[in-house]
Design a protein around this motif. Structure first.
Motif, mmCIF file in Angstrom:
data_model
loop_
_atom_site.group_PDB
_atom_site.id
_atom_site.type_symbol
_atom_site.label_atom_id
_atom_site.label_comp_id
_atom_site.label_asym_id
_atom_site.label_seq_id
_atom_site.Cartn_x
_atom_site.Cartn_y
_atom_site.Cartn_z
ATOM 1 N N SER A 1 0.830 -1.211 0.000
ATOM 2 C CA SER A 1 0.000 0.000 0.000
ATOM 3 C C SER A 1 0.858 1.251 0.000
ATOM 4 C CB SER A 1 -0.927 -0.003 1.209
ATOM 5 O OG SER A 1 -0.186 -0.086 2.414
ATOM 6 N N ALA A 2 2.133 1.121 0.415
ATOM 7 C CA ALA A 2 3.037 2.264 0.426
ATOM 8 C C ALA A 2 3.343 2.750 -0.992
ATOM 9 C CB ALA A 2 4.334 1.896 1.143
ATOM 10 N N THR A 3 3.159 1.872 -1.968
ATOM 11 C CA THR A 3 3.429 2.246 -3.357
ATOM 12 C C THR A 3 2.178 2.699 -4.093
ATOM 13 O OG1 THR A 3 3.080 0.007 -4.219
ATOM 14 C CG2 THR A 3 5.293 0.543 -3.427
ATOM 15 N N LEU A 4 1.030 2.727 -3.391
ATOM 16 C CA LEU A 4 -0.249 3.014 -4.034
ATOM 17 C C LEU A 4 -0.252 4.370 -4.737
ATOM 18 C CD1 LEU A 4 -3.166 2.113 -4.562
ATOM 19 C CD2 LEU A 4 -3.806 3.114 -2.369
ATOM 20 N N LYS A 5 0.234 5.399 -4.045
ATOM 21 C CA LYS A 5 0.194 6.747 -4.608
ATOM 22 C C LYS A 5 1.162 6.929 -5.774
ATOM 23 C CE LYS A 5 -1.353 9.052 -0.358
ATOM 24 N NZ LYS A 5 -1.034 10.092 0.658
ATOM 25 N N SER A 6 2.229 6.122 -5.791
ATOM 26 C CA SER A 6 3.231 6.285 -6.847
ATOM 27 C C SER A 6 2.891 5.499 -8.105
ATOM 28 C CB SER A 6 4.606 5.845 -6.330
ATOM 29 O OG SER A 6 4.612 4.460 -6.008
ATOM 30 N N GLN A 7 1.886 4.618 -8.023
ATOM 31 C CA GLN A 7 1.527 3.805 -9.183
ATOM 32 C C GLN A 7 0.421 4.467 -9.995
ATOM 33 O OE1 GLN A 7 0.755 -0.372 -8.289
ATOM 34 N NE2 GLN A 7 2.188 -0.323 -6.577
ATOM 35 N N ILE A 8 0.547 4.373 -11.307
ATOM 36 C CA ILE A 8 -0.517 4.838 -12.199
ATOM 37 C C ILE A 8 -1.716 3.925 -12.018
ATOM 38 C CG2 ILE A 8 -1.137 5.253 -14.614
ATOM 39 C CD1 ILE A 8 1.857 5.557 -15.200
ATOM 40 N N GLN A 9 -2.902 4.500 -12.057
ATOM 41 C CA GLN A 9 -4.126 3.699 -11.909
ATOM 42 C C GLN A 9 -4.635 3.224 -13.261
ATOM 43 O OE1 GLN A 9 -5.268 2.679 -8.965
ATOM 44 N NE2 GLN A 9 -3.534 3.787 -8.049
ATOM 45 N N PRO A 10 -5.235 2.037 -13.297
ATOM 46 C CA PRO A 10 -5.418 1.062 -12.218
ATOM 47 C C PRO A 10 -4.096 0.393 -11.869
ATOM 48 C CG PRO A 10 -6.166 0.124 -14.283
ATOM 49 C CD PRO A 10 -5.816 1.549 -14.580
ATOM 50 N N SER A 11 -3.911 0.073 -10.606
ATOM 51 C CA SER A 11 -2.612 -0.391 -10.139
ATOM 52 C C SER A 11 -2.680 -1.745 -9.450
ATOM 53 C CB SER A 11 -2.012 0.631 -9.172
ATOM 54 O OG SER A 11 -2.719 0.628 -7.938
ATOM 55 N N VAL A 12 -1.497 -2.354 -9.310
ATOM 56 C CA VAL A 12 -1.375 -3.614 -8.578
ATOM 57 C C VAL A 12 -1.805 -3.422 -7.127
ATOM 58 C CG1 VAL A 12 0.242 -5.364 -7.747
ATOM 59 C CG2 VAL A 12 0.469 -4.465 -10.077
ATOM 60 N N ALA A 13 -1.393 -2.293 -6.531
ATOM 61 C CA ALA A 13 -1.739 -2.034 -5.132
ATOM 62 C C ALA A 13 -3.249 -1.899 -4.947
ATOM 63 C CB ALA A 13 -1.020 -0.778 -4.641
ATOM 64 N N THR A 14 -3.914 -1.266 -5.903
ATOM 65 C CA THR A 14 -5.381 -1.152 -5.837
ATOM 66 C C THR A 14 -6.030 -2.526 -5.946
ATOM 67 O OG1 THR A 14 -5.327 1.060 -6.799
ATOM 68 C CG2 THR A 14 -7.413 -0.126 -6.928
ATOM 69 N N TRP A 15 -5.513 -3.351 -6.833
ATOM 70 C CA TRP A 15 -6.009 -4.726 -6.967
ATOM 71 C C TRP A 15 -5.903 -5.462 -5.634
ATOM 72 C CZ3 TRP A 15 -3.130 -9.301 -6.345
ATOM 73 C CH2 TRP A 15 -3.785 -10.479 -6.722
ATOM 74 N N TRP A 16 -4.762 -5.353 -4.970
ATOM 75 C CA TRP A 16 -4.537 -6.079 -3.722
ATOM 76 C C TRP A 16 -5.445 -5.574 -2.609
ATOM 77 C CZ3 TRP A 16 -2.895 -10.521 -2.316
ATOM 78 C CH2 TRP A 16 -2.571 -10.776 -0.976
ATOM 79 N N LYS A 17 -5.811 -4.302 -2.632
ATOM 80 C CA LYS A 17 -6.626 -3.739 -1.560
ATOM 81 C C LYS A 17 -8.023 -4.368 -1.498
ATOM 82 C CE LYS A 17 -6.593 0.382 0.023
ATOM 83 N NZ LYS A 17 -5.981 0.068 1.334
ATOM 84 N N THR A 18 -8.448 -5.050 -2.546
ATOM 85 C CA THR A 18 -9.725 -5.765 -2.485
ATOM 86 C C THR A 18 -9.684 -6.826 -1.394
ATOM 87 O OG1 THR A 18 -10.172 -5.393 -4.841
ATOM 88 C CG2 THR A 18 -11.368 -7.182 -3.790
ATOM 89 N N THR A 19 -8.511 -7.401 -1.134
ATOM 90 C CA THR A 19 -8.415 -8.416 -0.079
ATOM 91 C C THR A 19 -8.638 -7.802 1.304
ATOM 92 O OG1 THR A 19 -5.999 -8.184 0.172
ATOM 93 C CG2 THR A 19 -6.806 -9.779 -1.452
ATOM 94 N N ASP A 20 -8.485 -6.476 1.445
ATOM 95 C CA ASP A 20 -8.735 -5.827 2.737
ATOM 96 C C ASP A 20 -10.165 -6.063 3.216
ATOM 97 O OD1 ASP A 20 -6.173 -4.871 2.646
ATOM 98 O OD2 ASP A 20 -6.707 -2.756 2.370
#
Length: 311
Positions: free
Chosen positions: A77-96
């Motif tokens: 999640s620390a890389t969320l802001k630095s990634q262009i959307q849609p991102s890997v970090a956004t994908w992973w946040k669904t598991t939250d």
């Protein structure tokens, strides 16, 4: 009509192949379950700071290792802001959304172990996989065994593309701790039509044209799909009593319950409406670190009871 019925019976047979490990990305990526319902079986989930350790078994090029390590780094999640959307970090946040009462896991790239000379040989059993996985961290970890394209693994291609399970670490202060592990094989030469779809022509089902792999490596880009599928299953069902549907010996989990779905409009043989890199024509649905692009499976969203896609 008879031929159609036989076709679907064949696919159902493949789905029912017995798998002794906790979870396996199925070879029937062309089949989607339209209304899965994952039940919670009151077991532990992965929580807190989790070290993701990589055990490279066999010969991998530095460029291939970079594809995998960049994917793991992109999950944070620390890389969320630095990634262009849609991102890997956004994908992973669904598991939250599976963690209403417990602390969500925070994944970080841990240690890497290389065994390019294949110390256990080039034909591995499940016992060998567990032995290799134990080379990672003993607690608070997911230890990932990645086998090269010329390494054969029990039931690889015939029944699975990867698997996840758990093992016990050495006893400390009278207590034995469990660690989660994943195995994924490179199917470039052994069974790309089964384990690297949609980047290769499928063996069964509708015969659509294969997509261009986003990192120009059919085998390793296919490994990312399998690894992503199994990571989601590991986080939400690490010890076989978390979230899953169906038989505990061959469960449908957070990603495998949405098999074959990568973008909106997906149907058997069609991965869905994806993003396309204009220069290379490669298909993807997620941006990662270091300018990487990946194709990731849909995840079952427990808040909507539907398969959620990034695009």
């Amino acid at each position: 009509m008879a031929s159609i019925a036989l076709f679907f019976l064949h696919l159902l047979f493949l789905l029912s192949i017995f798998q002794s490990s906790l979870a396996t990305r199925r070879l029937t990526e062309l089949v989607q379950n339209s209304s899965p319902l994952l039940q919670y079986h009151n077991g532990a989930l992965l929580t807190g700071d989790i070290s993701v350790n990589l055990i490279w078994y066999g010969n991998f090029k530095p460029s291939q290792k970079a594809i995998i390590t960049d994917f793991i780094t992109s999950l944070s999640s620390a890389t969320l802001k630095s990634q262009i959307q849609p991102s890997v970090a956004t994908w992973w946040k669904t598991t939250d959304k599976y963690y209403s009462k417990t602390k969500k896991p925070s994944l970080r790239l841990g240690k890497q172990v290389s065994d390019p000379d294949c110390s256990l040989g080039k034909s591995l059993s499940d016992k060998h996989l567990l032995q290799l996985a134990a080379k990672g961290e003993p607690t608070n970890a997911v230890n990932i065994v990645l086998t090269a394209k010329d390494v054969a693994v029990s039931r690889f291609c015939s029944g699975r593309c990867g698997t996840h399970g758990h093992g016990s670490s050495s006893i400390v202060k009278g207590k034995s701790n469990k660690f989660a592990y994943i195995w994924v094989g490179n199917s470039e030469t052994q069974c790309p039509g089964q384990c690297a779809w949609p980047f290769h022509q499928p063996i069964y089902g509708p015969q659509g044209a294969p997509l261009i792999a986003p990192n120009n490596d059919v085998g390793v880009d296919g490994m990312v799909i399998n690894l992503a599928t199994l990571l989601a299953g590991t986080a939400t069902n690490p010890f076989g009593n978390g979230y899953y549907q169906g038989d505990a010996g061959a469960p449908l989990e957070a990603a495998s319950s949405c098999s074959g779905v990568y973008g909106k409009g997906a149907y058997p043989g069609y991965a869905g409406d994806l993003l396309v890199e204009p220069t290379t024509g490669a298909s993807f649905n997620a941006h990662g670190t270091n300018g990487r692009k990946y194709l990731l499976p849909a995840l079952f969203d427990p808040s909507t009871s539907e398969c959620s896609t990034l695009v």
